[in-house]
Design an enzyme around this catalytic site. Structure first.
Site, PDB file in Angstrom:
ATOM      1  N   ASP A   9      -0.792  -7.209  -3.954  1.00 10.82           N
ATOM      2  CA  ASP A   9       0.302  -6.790  -3.080  1.00 10.82           C
ATOM      3  C   ASP A   9       0.204  -7.667  -1.825  1.00 10.82           C
ATOM      4  O   ASP A   9      -0.885  -8.152  -1.490  1.00 10.82           O
ATOM      5  CB  ASP A   9       0.126  -5.310  -2.723  1.00 10.82           C
ATOM      6  CG  ASP A   9       1.010  -4.881  -1.568  1.00 10.82           C
ATOM      7  OD1 ASP A   9       2.231  -5.095  -1.657  1.00 10.82           O
ATOM      8  OD2 ASP A   9       0.477  -4.361  -0.566  1.00 10.82           O
ATOM      9  N   ASP A  11       2.171  -7.249   1.781  1.00  4.90           N
ATOM     10  CA  ASP A  11       2.171  -6.613   3.101  1.00  4.90           C
ATOM     11  C   ASP A  11       1.164  -5.479   3.195  1.00  4.90           C
ATOM     12  O   ASP A  11       1.133  -4.591   2.350  1.00  4.90           O
ATOM     13  CB  ASP A  11       3.576  -6.104   3.422  1.00  4.90           C
ATOM     14  CG  ASP A  11       4.572  -7.251   3.493  1.00  4.90           C
ATOM     15  OD1 ASP A  11       4.595  -7.937   4.521  1.00  4.90           O
ATOM     16  OD2 ASP A  11       5.293  -7.474   2.501  1.00  4.90           O
ATOM     17  N   GLY A  44       6.984  -6.128  -3.396  1.00  6.07           N
ATOM     18  CA  GLY A  44       8.330  -5.593  -3.249  1.00  6.07           C
ATOM     19  C   GLY A  44       9.258  -6.622  -2.620  1.00  6.07           C
ATOM     20  O   GLY A  44      10.472  -6.483  -2.655  1.00  6.07           O
ATOM     21  N   LYS A 193       5.922  -1.805  -9.974  1.00  3.52           N
ATOM     22  CA  LYS A 193       4.996  -2.951 -10.019  1.00  3.52           C
ATOM     23  C   LYS A 193       4.134  -2.970 -11.279  1.00  3.52           C
ATOM     24  O   LYS A 193       3.808  -4.033 -11.798  1.00  3.52           O
ATOM     25  CB  LYS A 193       4.104  -2.949  -8.780  1.00  3.52           C
ATOM     26  CG  LYS A 193       4.821  -3.355  -7.507  1.00  3.52           C
ATOM     27  CD  LYS A 193       3.827  -3.415  -6.360  1.00  3.52           C
ATOM     28  CE  LYS A 193       4.484  -3.918  -5.085  1.00  3.52           C
ATOM     29  NZ  LYS A 193       3.492  -4.121  -4.014  1.00  3.52           N
TER      30      LYS A 193
END
Length: 269
Positions: A9, A11, A44, A193
């Site tokens: 991931d 952020d 995302g 995800k």
């Protein structure tokens, strides 16, 4: 050592609080990739919003964008590229009732395009790709988008979620961003995800127990749960930490992911 799929991931996880990569993180990922592991960004964010990070890490692996809605190989064509899209009817209904519902801005995105309706002051901070983007109208929206982001009025948020679920709950999922900003993410039903991560694992013939995933937020939960080793950031949400198999000792400002992987793979100089 067995080849691993390392799912990152961005952020709050791989990136520091300034949304940048620390040099240690870059070096660690390059060492792992050189050792034969698949290091893959699963975010995302849009492709536009993550391409520079992919390049800075010098990755050669496919990337998953829009929380699993797009899987592709940056800078080249990949015959295994996939995408999930949202029906335009959902988007146009939200555009039509935007002001009435209390939605400040709607951002509809595909791999290489972004369109917006309305305006919100925090939008530019999270979505730099919206600068000078074309207007989102019934006339300009000619294809189904991969992803839809709504910047909403905080006190209207649950009413907006209910409105979407009542009308379109059978075809879309609504995700809520954590933190003080009232941001909703809409994806095609059942897309998250973990879908993208499992697709990559299957493509590279890596078994589930050889997947290591890192995340910190609501949109990482399925991924952390699916991975053989799901690792939540110490700065992550309580929910992420509860679902994960392990938690990093250091946060995203202290190279938490890189330090964890250095210990795990025994990369010490």
């Amino acid at each position: 050592m067995t080849r691993k799929l390392i799912a990152l991931d961005l952020d709050g996880t791989t990136l520091n609080a300034a949304s940048q990569l620390n040099p240690t993180t870059i070096q660690t990922m390059q060492r792992l990739q050189a050792a034969g592991h698949i290091v893959s960004i699963i975010t995302g964010r849009s492709y536009q919003g993550s391409q520079a990070i992919y390049d800075e890490l010098k990755l050669t692996s496919p990337m998953i964008n829009f929380n699993g809605s797009l899987g592709h190989l940056p800078h080249q064509s990949w015959d295994s590229e996939y995408q999930f899209t949202l029906n335009k009817a959902v988007v146009l209904a939200l555009v039509k009732y935007r002001e009435q519902l209390g939605i400040n801005q709607i951002i509809a995105e595909n791999k290489n395009s972004t369109m917006t309706a309305g305006q919100d002051i925090v939008a530019g901070k999270f979505f730099p790709e919206i600068a000078d983007s074309p207007r989102l109208t019934p006339e300009t929206l000619t294809r189904n988008p991969n992803s839809l982001v709504l910047l909403v009025q905080l006190d209207r948020r649950s009413a907006i979620i209910d409105w979407i679920n009542e009308r379109f709950g059978n075809v879309v999922d609504v995700g809520v961003w954590g933190g003080p900003n009232a941001i909703l993410e809409i994806t095609s039903k059942g897309v998250h995800k973990a879908r993208g991560m499992a697709y990559l694992a299957d493509h590279f013939q890596i078994s589930r127990e050889n997947i290591i995933a890192f995340g910190d937020e609501h949109n990482d939960l399925e991924m952390l749960q699916y991975a053989g080793l799901g690792v939540a950031m110490t700065n992550g949400t309580d929910e992420a930490k509860a679902i994960a198999d392990d938690v990093t000792t250091y946060d995203n400002n202290q190279n938490g992911v890189a330090r964890y992987l250095t210990d795990y793979f025994d990369l010490a100089e």
